[in-house]
Design an enzyme around this catalytic site. Structure first.
Site, PDB file in Angstrom:
ATOM      1  CB  SER A   7      -7.018 -34.714  66.594  1.00 45.99           C
ATOM      2  OG  SER A   7      -6.889 -33.895  68.040  1.00 45.99           O
ATOM      3  CG  HIS A  32      -2.783 -33.939  65.671  1.00 45.69           C
ATOM      4  ND1 HIS A  32      -1.763 -33.329  65.019  1.00 45.69           N
ATOM      5  CD2 HIS A  32      -3.338 -32.984  66.271  1.00 45.69           C
ATOM      6  CE1 HIS A  32      -1.932 -32.036  64.910  1.00 45.69           C
ATOM      7  NE2 HIS A  32      -2.987 -31.678  65.930  1.00 45.69           N
ATOM      8  CG  ASP A  34      -4.761 -30.944  68.929  1.00 40.60           C
ATOM      9  OD1 ASP A  34      -4.118 -30.344  68.167  1.00 40.60           O
ATOM     10  OD2 ASP A  34      -5.552 -31.770  68.527  1.00 40.60           O
ATOM     11  CG  MET A  36      -5.271 -26.539  73.038  1.00 36.33           C
ATOM     12  SD  MET A  36      -7.149 -26.348  72.693  1.00 36.33           S
ATOM     13  CE  MET A  36      -7.221 -27.478  71.001  1.00 36.33           C
ATOM     14  CG  HIS A  65      -1.039 -28.375  66.800  1.00 34.45           C
ATOM     15  ND1 HIS A  65      -2.330 -28.295  66.383  1.00 34.45           N
ATOM     16  CD2 HIS A  65      -0.693 -27.299  66.548  1.00 34.45           C
ATOM     17  CE1 HIS A  65      -2.621 -27.157  65.912  1.00 34.45           C
ATOM     18  NE2 HIS A  65      -1.655 -26.640  66.082  1.00 34.45           N
ATOM     19  CG  MET A  67      -2.622 -25.112  69.186  1.00 36.69           C
ATOM     20  SD  MET A  67      -4.353 -25.913  68.732  1.00 36.69           S
ATOM     21  CE  MET A  67      -3.800 -27.420  69.344  1.00 36.69           C
ATOM     22  CG  MET A 136      -3.740 -24.124  62.279  1.00 34.77           C
ATOM     23  SD  MET A 136      -3.970 -26.003  62.965  1.00 34.77           S
ATOM     24  CE  MET A 136      -5.869 -25.837  63.826  1.00 34.77           C
ATOM     25  CG  ASP A 174      -5.146 -30.053  63.157  1.00 32.45           C
ATOM     26  OD1 ASP A 174      -6.400 -30.397  63.144  1.00 32.45           O
ATOM     27  OD2 ASP A 174      -4.623 -29.369  64.249  1.00 32.45           O
TER      28      ASP A 174
HETATM   29  C1  DX5 Z   1      -7.827 -27.861  66.847  1.00 34.04           C
HETATM   30  C2  DX5 Z   1      -7.006 -28.968  67.062  1.00 34.04           C
HETATM   31  C3  DX5 Z   1      -7.170 -30.039  66.023  1.00 34.04           C
HETATM   32  C4  DX5 Z   1      -8.670 -30.665  66.420  1.00 34.04           C
HETATM   33  C5  DX5 Z   1      -9.431 -31.485  65.064  1.00 34.04           C
HETATM   34  O1  DX5 Z   1      -7.352 -26.665  67.398  1.00 34.04           O
HETATM   35  O2  DX5 Z   1      -5.664 -28.355  66.387  1.00 34.04           O
HETATM   36  O3  DX5 Z   1      -6.407 -31.075  66.204  1.00 34.04           O
HETATM   37  O4  DX5 Z   1      -8.598 -31.795  67.273  1.00 34.04           O
HETATM   38  O5  DX5 Z   1     -10.443 -31.727  65.404  1.00 34.04           O
HETATM   39  P1  DX5 Z   1     -11.443 -32.208  64.238  1.00 34.04           P
HETATM   40  O6  DX5 Z   1     -10.909 -33.097  63.286  1.00 34.04           O
HETATM   41  O7  DX5 Z   1     -12.592 -32.533  65.132  1.00 34.04           O
HETATM   42  O8  DX5 Z   1     -11.894 -30.857  63.341  1.00 34.04           O
HETATM   43 ZN    ZN Z   2      -3.940 -29.906  66.117  1.00 30.63          ZN
END
Ligand code: DX5
Ligand code: ZN
Length: 215
Positions: A7, A32, A34, A36, A65, A67, A136, A174
């Site tokens: 990630s 990955h 993320d 947001m 991903h 969000m 998740m 994840d």
């Molecule tokens: C959280 C993200 C993850 C995050 C995971 O909302 O979707 O992808 O980066 O981080 P770790 O591996 O540190 O839990």
């Molecule tokens: Zn993620």
């Protein structure tokens, strides 16, 4: 075969290209990304322009991903930027089946993510349409959180549900995946492991990925 998807949330945002390359060289199968929006989850990360820039730095499979609220308004941008797989949250989709089909029409693989409290049944009627199910294992929004233990059982149930469907659907987890927890995810049947804080803190990411794969 276990796939590793580091990630980029835990990367150095001033050197994302170099960090992506570092993970590629260490043997990552995917990257990955993320996204947001500050509404669906409290924080804001980055958008499709950053992904387009990263696309020039690495040939890795881009596991995006989302969000975000109203993902239907943004999937075309992410596809154009170079996403290979776009995962949307079932909780953020008004018309999930339509959204999944729209992602595939854009030429990407389609994934659906479920928050820890969202029942697995939510995806029952889109199993025919998806390429990946993301369980998740923390509440989305931040890296470095602790695994929510009951999501292991949920992952195992998701594995059985996918098996019963007869379809080749990737099962991704994840949140909180590290050297201490990974065996539980593997035993539950997950075959795509996202890991941010653990992999980016590792002195030897190649060895850390091998450990996650159980090699
Ligand atoms: C959280 C993200 C993850 C995050 C995971 O909302 O979707 O992808 O980066 O981080 P770790 O591996 O540190 O839990
Ligand atoms: Zn993620």
């Amino acid at each position: 075969m276990i796939k590793i998807s580091p990630s980029m949330l835990s990367s150095n945002f001033c050197a994302m290209g170099a960090d992506a390359k570092k993970m590629e060289i260490a043997g990552a199968d995917m990257l990955h990304l993320d996204i947001m929006d500050g509404t669906y989850v409290p924080k804001i990360t980055f958008g499709s322009d950053i992904i387009a820039a990263l696309r020039k730095e690495t040939g890795l499979f881009f596991d995006v991903h989302l969000m975000i609220q109203h993902p239907e308004n943004h999937i075309a941008d992410f596809a154009k930027a170079g996403a290979d797989l776009i995962t949307v949250h079932a909780e953020a989709a008004g018309h999930l089946q339509r959204l999944v089909c729209a992602i595939k029409e854009l030429g990407c693989k389609a994934g659906v993510a479920l928050n820890p409290a969202t029942p697995l049944d939510t995806v029952k009627w889109v199993l025919d349409d998806i390429d990946l199910l993301l369980i998740m294992t923390v509440n989305p929004g931040y890296g470095g959180q602790k695994l929510i233990p009951q999501t292991i059982r949920k992952t195992a149930e998701a594995y059985e549900m996918i098996k019963a469907s007869g379809r080749d659907i990737m099962l991704e987890v994840d949140g909180g995946v590290n050297d201490k927890t990974v065996h539980m995810f593997r035993e539950a049947g997950a075959n795509v492991l996202v890991s941010g804080s653990y992999l980016f803190a590792a002195e030897d990411p190649k060895a850390a990925m091998k450990l996650l794969r159980g090699e």
